[in-house]
Design a protein around this motif. Structure first.
Motif, mmCIF file in Angstrom:
data_model
loop_
_atom_site.group_PDB
_atom_site.id
_atom_site.type_symbol
_atom_site.label_atom_id
_atom_site.label_comp_id
_atom_site.label_asym_id
_atom_site.label_seq_id
_atom_site.Cartn_x
_atom_site.Cartn_y
_atom_site.Cartn_z
ATOM 1 N N ILE A 232 1.433 -1.421 0.121
ATOM 2 C CA ILE A 232 0.083 -0.024 0.059
ATOM 3 C C ILE A 232 1.162 1.573 0.044
ATOM 4 C CG2 ILE A 232 -1.792 1.394 1.169
ATOM 5 C CD1 ILE A 232 -2.523 -1.893 0.254
ATOM 6 N N LYS A 233 0.680 2.251 -0.873
ATOM 7 C CA LYS A 233 1.773 3.505 -1.187
ATOM 8 C C LYS A 233 1.104 4.427 0.043
ATOM 9 C CE LYS A 233 2.630 2.522 -5.853
ATOM 10 N NZ LYS A 233 2.884 2.808 -7.672
ATOM 11 N N LEU A 234 2.626 4.975 0.471
ATOM 12 C CA LEU A 234 2.149 6.093 1.014
ATOM 13 C C LEU A 234 1.951 7.340 0.848
ATOM 14 C CD1 LEU A 234 2.396 7.460 4.184
ATOM 15 C CD2 LEU A 234 5.311 7.780 3.377
ATOM 16 N N LEU A 235 0.581 7.952 0.482
ATOM 17 C CA LEU A 235 0.406 9.223 -0.607
ATOM 18 C C LEU A 235 0.789 10.634 0.504
ATOM 19 C CD1 LEU A 235 -3.465 8.276 -1.157
ATOM 20 C CD2 LEU A 235 -1.163 8.367 -2.635
ATOM 21 N N GLY A 236 1.269 10.702 2.066
ATOM 22 C CA GLY A 236 1.225 11.396 1.856
ATOM 23 C C GLY A 236 1.645 11.431 3.748
ATOM 24 N N ARG A 237 1.950 12.609 4.532
ATOM 25 C CA ARG A 237 2.167 11.978 5.967
ATOM 26 C C ARG A 237 1.401 14.236 6.771
ATOM 27 N NH1 ARG A 237 7.146 9.331 5.241
ATOM 28 N NH2 ARG A 237 7.143 7.861 6.240
ATOM 29 N N LEU A 238 0.769 14.260 7.337
ATOM 30 C CA LEU A 238 0.546 15.585 8.217
ATOM 31 C C LEU A 238 1.400 15.230 8.917
ATOM 32 C CD1 LEU A 238 -3.017 15.306 6.983
ATOM 33 C CD2 LEU A 238 -1.403 16.153 5.979
ATOM 34 N N PRO A 239 1.344 17.378 9.359
ATOM 35 C CA PRO A 239 1.505 17.267 10.942
ATOM 36 C C PRO A 239 0.451 17.795 12.024
ATOM 37 C CG PRO A 239 1.566 19.429 9.566
ATOM 38 C CD PRO A 239 0.721 17.794 8.848
ATOM 39 N N ILE A 240 1.017 17.458 13.575
ATOM 40 C CA ILE A 240 0.587 17.699 14.065
ATOM 41 C C ILE A 240 0.033 19.106 14.182
ATOM 42 C CG2 ILE A 240 -0.175 17.667 16.611
ATOM 43 C CD1 ILE A 240 1.371 14.638 16.966
ATOM 44 N N ASP A 241 -1.168 20.006 14.438
ATOM 45 C CA ASP A 241 -0.885 21.316 14.352
ATOM 46 C C ASP A 241 -2.223 21.186 14.982
ATOM 47 O OD1 ASP A 241 -0.906 23.788 13.795
ATOM 48 O OD2 ASP A 241 1.087 23.737 12.989
ATOM 49 N N PRO A 242 -1.825 22.652 15.798
ATOM 50 C CA PRO A 242 -3.638 23.397 16.421
ATOM 51 C C PRO A 242 -4.445 23.979 15.533
ATOM 52 C CG PRO A 242 -1.692 23.585 17.778
ATOM 53 C CD PRO A 242 -0.889 23.239 16.450
ATOM 54 N N ILE A 243 -3.736 24.876 14.201
ATOM 55 C CA ILE A 243 -4.852 25.277 13.598
ATOM 56 C C ILE A 243 -6.041 24.375 12.623
ATOM 57 C CG2 ILE A 243 -2.989 25.308 11.172
ATOM 58 C CD1 ILE A 243 -3.877 27.969 11.205
ATOM 59 N N ILE A 244 -5.321 22.839 12.407
ATOM 60 C CA ILE A 244 -5.823 21.558 11.776
ATOM 61 C C ILE A 244 -7.292 21.696 12.261
ATOM 62 C CG2 ILE A 244 -6.001 19.423 10.494
ATOM 63 C CD1 ILE A 244 -2.857 19.579 9.921
ATOM 64 N N GLY A 245 -6.844 21.355 13.871
ATOM 65 C CA GLY A 245 -7.970 21.223 15.063
ATOM 66 C C GLY A 245 -8.796 22.287 14.990
ATOM 67 N N LYS A 246 -8.117 23.651 14.750
ATOM 68 C CA LYS A 246 -9.230 24.757 15.407
ATOM 69 C C LYS A 246 -10.028 25.049 14.219
ATOM 70 C CE LYS A 246 -8.493 29.444 16.642
ATOM 71 N NZ LYS A 246 -8.434 29.998 15.431
ATOM 72 N N SER A 247 -9.377 24.713 12.957
ATOM 73 C CA SER A 247 -9.954 24.844 11.839
ATOM 74 C C SER A 247 -11.351 23.466 11.633
ATOM 75 C CB SER A 247 -9.006 25.088 10.434
ATOM 76 O OG SER A 247 -9.079 23.300 9.834
ATOM 77 N N CYS A 248 -11.042 22.991 12.135
ATOM 78 C CA CYS A 248 -12.390 22.420 11.919
ATOM 79 C C CYS A 248 -13.601 22.470 12.717
ATOM 80 C CB CYS A 248 -11.606 20.454 12.171
ATOM 81 S SG CYS A 248 -11.193 20.336 10.811
ATOM 82 N N ASP A 249 -12.889 22.614 14.103
ATOM 83 C CA ASP A 249 -14.055 22.714 15.112
ATOM 84 C C ASP A 249 -14.385 24.380 15.140
ATOM 85 O OD1 ASP A 249 -13.136 21.112 17.128
ATOM 86 O OD2 ASP A 249 -11.707 23.052 18.285
ATOM 87 N N GLU A 250 -14.304 25.291 14.397
ATOM 88 C CA GLU A 250 -14.395 26.642 13.965
ATOM 89 C C GLU A 250 -15.332 26.149 12.682
ATOM 90 O OE1 GLU A 250 -11.718 29.931 14.037
ATOM 91 O OE2 GLU A 250 -11.653 29.213 16.301
ATOM 92 N N GLY A 251 -14.658 25.547 11.957
ATOM 93 C CA GLY A 251 -15.892 25.132 10.089
ATOM 94 C C GLY A 251 -15.377 25.617 9.617
ATOM 95 N N LYS A 252 -14.432 26.317 9.756
ATOM 96 C CA LYS A 252 -13.243 26.693 8.831
ATOM 97 C C LYS A 252 -12.226 26.259 8.069
ATOM 98 C CE LYS A 252 -13.748 31.507 11.085
ATOM 99 N NZ LYS A 252 -13.236 32.245 12.338
ATOM 100 N N SER A 253 -12.284 26.395 6.412
ATOM 101 C CA SER A 253 -10.886 26.084 5.447
ATOM 102 C C SER A 253 -9.664 26.949 5.671
ATOM 103 C CB SER A 253 -11.478 26.331 4.271
ATOM 104 O OG SER A 253 -10.466 26.332 3.674
ATOM 105 N N LEU A 254 -8.880 25.601 6.040
ATOM 106 C CA LEU A 254 -6.975 25.495 6.209
ATOM 107 C C LEU A 254 -6.773 26.851 5.032
ATOM 108 C CD1 LEU A 254 -5.854 22.344 7.565
ATOM 109 C CD2 LEU A 254 -6.003 24.671 8.745
ATOM 110 N N PHE A 255 -7.167 26.448 3.858
ATOM 111 C CA PHE A 255 -6.682 27.589 2.555
ATOM 112 C C PHE A 255 -7.991 28.380 1.607
ATOM 113 C CE2 PHE A 255 -6.833 22.535 2.644
ATOM 114 C CZ PHE A 255 -5.632 22.716 3.300
ATOM 115 N N ASN A 256 -6.978 29.569 2.424
ATOM 116 C CA ASN A 256 -8.181 30.782 1.608
ATOM 117 C C ASN A 256 -6.797 31.436 1.398
ATOM 118 O OD1 ASN A 256 -8.037 32.101 4.367
ATOM 119 N ND2 ASN A 256 -9.583 30.298 5.160
ATOM 120 N N ASP A 257 -6.480 33.008 1.042
ATOM 121 C CA ASP A 257 -6.139 33.851 0.805
ATOM 122 C C ASP A 257 -5.866 34.884 1.948
ATOM 123 O OD1 ASP A 257 -5.298 32.900 -1.556
ATOM 124 O OD2 ASP A 257 -7.002 34.386 -2.698
ATOM 125 N N ASN A 258 -6.744 34.678 3.220
ATOM 126 C CA ASN A 258 -6.654 35.529 3.645
ATOM 127 C C ASN A 258 -6.085 35.270 5.297
ATOM 128 O OD1 ASN A 258 -7.664 37.496 2.986
ATOM 129 N ND2 ASN A 258 -9.738 36.743 2.850
#
Length: 323
Positions: A269-295
């Motif tokens: 099974i091929k490794l597609l990638g590794r995601l780091p632990i970062d509080p902003i990832i959890g925060k974005s999901c808790d707040e329902g916001k995207s990690l990816f925007n120009d702002n």
């Protein structure tokens, strides 16, 4: 039905079902001779064809799975859908949540208070962006705190409705399906209903570095192989924590290793990638916001690069599977 069958059982599809000499003494003879099973099998197969027709205009169907809960599967599904929609504004993305008992996608997408509507063309999904739509069992609940206490048949029924009746439009490029952890009724139903779909690219396994999480992924790999569901690859979530002050890499769950994991060595099974632990990832999901925007000024380049790597490897595997 009883699991035992006569040696020369004609099968439920045969006109001789329940009538053949081989059926004498079988505990299911009465059921088979009445034609109920044959009729039910035909109805089920008709559902498969109807779903395949309904989803035929979608270019790629990708299933997100995990052997164990709590490894960030829904987070990955959410942010992958957001990344595709942000990275390629010409692509239309759908995110379908079939985690019936734990529908978290409305929360992670920031649309938990929305309602879905039924029209002549089917259920209308909730649009988060112009090119990103969401459907979840969570939209059918009065409150996200409500417990879903459903047996298998009712779960199967709602999954069938999601696949058959949601009006994704005729221009959907990617349908990402978030599933519950493990291998349960939802997985069996989903794979069965997608049986005749030619656009299912396969499953992405989400895991964390520790052995106990990968042990459950190995079980899910066996499940996929038994039901003939292709596996695109696996994603290692919470791979490393990078100190925001000194930038030192800390491998919290497991020491860094340059060797391939057993998922690669034993199962291929091929490794597609590794995601780091970062509080902003959890925060974005808790707040329902995207990690990816120009702002988003707080987004670490490592996170964006991790999703970029995931996306590039995913596209590579999809293109190879189509050849």
């Amino acid at each position: 039905m009883s699991s035992s069958e006569p040696e020369h059982c004609p099968g439920i599809d045969s006109e001789q079902a329940g009538k053949s000499a081989a059926c004498a003494g079988c505990p299911n003879q009465g059921v088979c001779s009445g034609g109920e099973l044959r009729s039910a099998a035909k109805d089920t197969e008709q559902d498969y064809y109807e779903i395949a027709r309904k989803l035929s205009s979608i270019k790629h169907i990708i299933i997100i799975m995990s052997g164990k809960g709590g490894v960030g599967k829904s987070t990955v599904a959410t942010q992958l859908a957001r990344f595709i929609a942000f990275n390629d504004s010409e692509s239309n993305v759908g995110l379908l949540d079939v985690d019936i008992c734990g529908p978290s996608i409305p929360k992670t997408m920031g649309v938990e208070n929305e309602e879905i509507f039924n029209s002549a063309s089917g259920w209308s999904p909730i649009f988060v962006e112009d090119n990103l739509a969401v459907m979840s069992c969570g939209f059918l609940l009065e409150s996200l705190d409500d417990a879903v206490i459903w047996r298998g048949p009712r779960k199967n029924g709602i999954i069938k409705q999601f696949l058959r009746d949601v009006d994704w439009s005729d221009e959907l490029d990617y349908l990402i399906i978030d599933t519950p952890p493990g291998t349960s009724d939802e997985h069996l139903s989903l794979v069965s209903y997608l049986k005749f779909c030619q656009n299912v690219r396969g499953a992405i396994m989400v895991t964390t570095p520790q052995e106990i999480a990968q042990m459950d992924v190995r079980k899910q790999i066996e499940f996929c192989r038994k039901v003939k569901l292709p596996i695109i690859g696996y994603l290692e979530n919470m791979s490393v924590f990078v100190c925001p002050k000194c930038s030192k890499e800390n491998y919290i769950f497991k020491s860094k290793s340059t060797r391939p994991s057993t998922l690669e060595e034993k199962y291929g099974i091929k490794l597609l990638g590794r995601l780091p632990i970062d509080p902003i990832i959890g925060k974005s999901c808790d707040e329902g916001k995207s990690l990816f925007n120009d702002n988003n000024k707080l987004l670490d380049n490592r996170i964006h690069q991790a999703f970029e790597d995931l996306w590039n490897n995913l596209c590579k595997e999809i293109n190879q599977s189509k050849e």
